[in-house]
Design a protein around this motif. Structure first.
Motif, PDB file in Angstrom:
ATOM      1  N   GLY A 124       0.818  -1.207   0.000  1.00  0.00           N
ATOM      2  CA  GLY A 124       0.000   0.000   0.000  1.00  0.00           C
ATOM      3  C   GLY A 124       0.846   1.248   0.000  1.00  0.00           C
ATOM      4  O   GLY A 124       2.032   1.238  -0.363  1.00  0.00           O
ATOM      5  N   ASP A 125       0.248   2.337   0.440  1.00  0.00           N
ATOM      6  CA  ASP A 125       0.870   3.652   0.458  1.00  0.00           C
ATOM      7  C   ASP A 125       1.767   3.774   1.696  1.00  0.00           C
ATOM      8  O   ASP A 125       1.282   3.755   2.827  1.00  0.00           O
ATOM      9  CB  ASP A 125      -0.226   4.724   0.478  1.00  0.00           C
ATOM     10  N   LYS A 208      -8.297  -2.178  12.078  1.00  0.00           N
ATOM     11  CA  LYS A 208      -9.273  -1.189  12.563  1.00  0.00           C
ATOM     12  C   LYS A 208      -9.005   0.208  12.020  1.00  0.00           C
ATOM     13  O   LYS A 208      -9.798   1.124  12.270  1.00  0.00           O
ATOM     14  CB  LYS A 208      -9.233  -1.140  14.101  1.00  0.00           C
ATOM     15  N   TYR A 209      -7.914   0.394  11.293  1.00  0.00           N
ATOM     16  CA  TYR A 209      -7.521   1.734  10.862  1.00  0.00           C
ATOM     17  C   TYR A 209      -8.331   2.146   9.636  1.00  0.00           C
ATOM     18  O   TYR A 209      -8.209   1.561   8.550  1.00  0.00           O
ATOM     19  CB  TYR A 209      -6.026   1.747  10.554  1.00  0.00           C
ATOM     20  N   SER A 210      -9.140   3.162   9.799  1.00  0.00           N
ATOM     21  CA  SER A 210     -10.107   3.543   8.762  1.00  0.00           C
ATOM     22  C   SER A 210      -9.463   4.101   7.495  1.00  0.00           C
ATOM     23  O   SER A 210     -10.059   4.035   6.414  1.00  0.00           O
ATOM     24  CB  SER A 210     -11.093   4.574   9.326  1.00  0.00           C
ATOM     25  N   SER A 211      -8.263   4.637   7.586  1.00  0.00           N
ATOM     26  CA  SER A 211      -7.619   5.231   6.416  1.00  0.00           C
ATOM     27  C   SER A 211      -6.991   4.201   5.484  1.00  0.00           C
ATOM     28  O   SER A 211      -6.591   4.519   4.362  1.00  0.00           O
ATOM     29  CB  SER A 211      -6.549   6.234   6.854  1.00  0.00           C
ATOM     30  N   PHE A 212      -6.878   2.974   5.957  1.00  0.00           N
ATOM     31  CA  PHE A 212      -6.315   1.911   5.127  1.00  0.00           C
ATOM     32  C   PHE A 212      -7.387   1.326   4.207  1.00  0.00           C
ATOM     33  O   PHE A 212      -8.550   1.193   4.596  1.00  0.00           O
ATOM     34  CB  PHE A 212      -5.756   0.773   5.986  1.00  0.00           C
ATOM     35  N   THR A 213      -6.982   0.962   2.984  1.00  0.00           N
ATOM     36  CA  THR A 213      -7.847   0.161   2.118  1.00  0.00           C
ATOM     37  C   THR A 213      -7.880  -1.262   2.668  1.00  0.00           C
ATOM     38  O   THR A 213      -7.097  -1.608   3.571  1.00  0.00           O
ATOM     39  CB  THR A 213      -7.311   0.137   0.685  1.00  0.00           C
ATOM     40  N   GLU A 216      -4.509  -2.809   2.384  1.00  0.00           N
ATOM     41  CA  GLU A 216      -3.552  -2.242   3.331  1.00  0.00           C
ATOM     42  C   GLU A 216      -3.790  -2.740   4.749  1.00  0.00           C
ATOM     43  O   GLU A 216      -2.850  -2.821   5.550  1.00  0.00           O
ATOM     44  CB  GLU A 216      -3.623  -0.714   3.283  1.00  0.00           C
ATOM     45  N   LYS A 217      -5.020  -3.082   5.060  1.00  0.00           N
ATOM     46  CA  LYS A 217      -5.327  -3.597   6.401  1.00  0.00           C
ATOM     47  C   LYS A 217      -4.759  -4.993   6.627  1.00  0.00           C
ATOM     48  O   LYS A 217      -4.557  -5.399   7.773  1.00  0.00           O
ATOM     49  CB  LYS A 217      -6.843  -3.619   6.617  1.00  0.00           C
ATOM     50  N   GLU A 218      -4.515  -5.708   5.536  1.00  0.00           N
ATOM     51  CA  GLU A 218      -4.025  -7.095   5.649  1.00  0.00           C
ATOM     52  C   GLU A 218      -2.498  -7.115   5.654  1.00  0.00           C
ATOM     53  O   GLU A 218      -1.857  -7.553   4.709  1.00  0.00           O
ATOM     54  CB  GLU A 218      -4.593  -7.945   4.512  1.00  0.00           C
ATOM     55  N   ILE A 219      -1.903  -6.616   6.724  1.00  0.00           N
ATOM     56  CA  ILE A 219      -0.439  -6.656   6.862  1.00  0.00           C
ATOM     57  C   ILE A 219       0.012  -8.102   7.054  1.00  0.00           C
ATOM     58  O   ILE A 219      -0.538  -8.827   7.888  1.00  0.00           O
ATOM     59  CB  ILE A 219       0.021  -5.787   8.043  1.00  0.00           C
ATOM     60  N   GLU A 220       1.009  -8.506   6.270  1.00  0.00           N
ATOM     61  CA  GLU A 220       1.531  -9.879   6.370  1.00  0.00           C
ATOM     62  C   GLU A 220       2.752  -9.895   7.285  1.00  0.00           C
ATOM     63  O   GLU A 220       3.799  -9.355   6.949  1.00  0.00           O
ATOM     64  CB  GLU A 220       1.922 -10.404   4.993  1.00  0.00           C
ATOM     65  N   MET A 221       2.596 -10.486   8.455  1.00  0.00           N
ATOM     66  CA  MET A 221       3.720 -10.624   9.364  1.00  0.00           C
ATOM     67  C   MET A 221       4.605 -11.792   8.918  1.00  0.00           C
ATOM     68  O   MET A 221       4.120 -12.915   8.792  1.00  0.00           O
ATOM     69  CB  MET A 221       3.224 -10.863  10.789  1.00  0.00           C
TER      70      MET A 221
END
Length: 439
Positions: A124-125, A208-213, A216-221
């Motif tokens: 993402g950004d 939960k972060y509203s500014s993420f698409t 972008e919300k699916e961060i891969e650890m």
């Protein structure tokens, strides 16, 4: 042809040994006898050792020696060393005695910061990720409070968390670069537990972060793990004396000796083939004390050698110079050590080694181990630039050669006396022993 086995870990120690001897030894009775011969007769002590690792079948012994006469910051110490290589303890002892008469060793802690990282993929950004991190950093820290409270009471804890953009070297790759203070603990379990909690928190907060698409919300650890490269957990040790005090041998002047040492270090700074062996000699002293005190020599080795190449070129860990008729010899090493927890608290000889060292703090142990490495390097360079490394080493190695040749006690006594005045080589000793047996 050996056959695969299932459930090996569930076998008793006796069953493991019998299976091993049957499958992988041509002399099964001899194999069983050797393994059992190294069991400790104290069953409680043996059980303690059995539980250090998995699938234990016996103990593998290393000699534990003592190098006395180390004057470090005006404290006189005897340093325990666990190592199998001939001449290491003798060399350290020789250096200690030499510098004892010239003011001893000085050691200083330059930093104690340790490192851990959370590695993750963010598609993402990156500017949005930076903003997100700035908002949740306090949440990240508070989420680890249940893990850090005890460490914080001892003056440690998480020092900082920094978001690093690594997309220039790997697409979508970011990391949380975290720094820690762990006081007298090496801190591996503490650091890794904190990192795993941080990874969970950032992943949960991203959802939960509203500014993420949605992507972008699916961060891969990817992984959360401490680093054994600790360039800000560093100790410096040094010795110095007037040039005229460097009277090491009658056939070389002090100034010539000093210049040879300086030149030897310069060569190790420009020639990697020499630098590796130069630094290996340093690690003879370092690893021996790390092992004796129950610390992790693999972690130390990895971190030290990375530090030797920190500017992109593998160099000497020691420095030598002559200024205003004063000879200076020093070392800087990254050493992440512990004096509490792990084997330091449960291995009887590790506990005894720390007691012999007057129960040092982790910082004091850093200083002691750096001094051991510096002493080892001084001894090695002193031999290399004068008589050569083999004369002293091979005389210390004589006992190993005689054991390989199965010499009797009486034969060892005779040949040790003989080779105190002759050049030691395997061939020469073998021929001398053969002549002795034939006469």
């Amino acid at each position: 042809m050996p056959t695969p086995i299932s459930g090996f870990s569930k076998l008793t120690k006796e069953e493991k040994i019998n299976w091993l001897a049957t499958q992988y030894s041509t002399e099964s009775k001899s194999t069983i006898a050797i393994l059992k011969n190294y069991w400790n007769s104290d069953t409680n002590l043996q059980q303690l050792h059995d539980e250090f690792i998995e699938n234990t079948i016996s103990n593998f012994y290393l000699p534990l020696g003592i190098a006395p006469n180390f004057l470090i910051n005006n404290n006189l110490l005897a340093i325990p060393m666990a190592i199998e290589e001939s001449s290491v303890v003798a060399a350290a002892s020789r250096s200690a005695k030499f510098w004892l008469e010239r003011g001893g060793f000085k050691a200083t802690i330059l930093g104690t910061e340790k490192v851990g990282q959370v590695h993750f993929i963010f598609k993402g950004d990156s500017k949005k990720l930076t903003t997100f991190f700035g908002k949740i950093k306090p949440v990240l820290l508070s989420s680890t409070k249940h893990l850090t409270q005890s460490m914080e009471k001892r003056g440690g804890g998480i020092l900082d968390i920094v978001l690093r953009d690594k997309t220039d070297v790997l697409p979508d790759y970011f990391q949380l670069h975290c720094t820690f203070e762990t006081k007298d603990a090496m801190g591996a379990n503490f650091i890794n537990s904190c990192l795993e909690q941080l990874a969970k928190t950032i992943k949960d907060e991203a959802k939960k972060y509203s500014s993420f698409t949605q992507i972008e919300k699916e961060i891969e650890m990817v992984m959360s793990i401490l680093s054994n490269y600790v360039p800000n957990c560093v100790v410096r040790a040094e010795v110095s004396c007037p040039i005229d005090d460097l009277n090491v041998k009658a056939d070389i002047t002090p100034i010539a000796f000093a210049n040879k040492i300086v030149r030897a270090v310069q060569i190790a700074n420009v020639e990697p083939h020499r630098a590796v062996t130069h630094n290996k000699g340093i690690m003879n002293g370092v690893d021996a004390v790390v092992l004796a005190t129950g610390n992790d020599f693999r972690a130390i080795e990895a971190g030290v050698h990375a530090y030797a190449a920190k500017d992109g070129y593998y160099r000497s860990l020691t420095s030598a110079s002559i200024k205003e008729n004063i000879f200076n010899f020093s070392i800087e090493l990254p050493l992440a050590l512990g004096t509490v927890g792990g084997l330091t608290s449960i291995h009887p000889l590790a506990k005894l080694s720390l007691e012999i060292l007057q129960k040092p703090s982790a910082e004091e142990l850093m200083q002691i181990i750096a001094v051991a490495g510096l002493a080892q390097n001084f001894a090695a360079l002193s031999a290399l630039v004068t008589t050569g490394i083999q004369e002293g080493h091979m005389k210390m190695h004589l006992g190993n050669i005689l054991n390989q040749l199965e010499a009797t006690v009486a034969e060892k006594h005779i040949l040790t006396k003989r080779f105190s005045k002759e050049t030691v080589s395997h061939t020469a000793v073998a021929e001398a022993l053969k002549d002795l047996k034939n006469n």
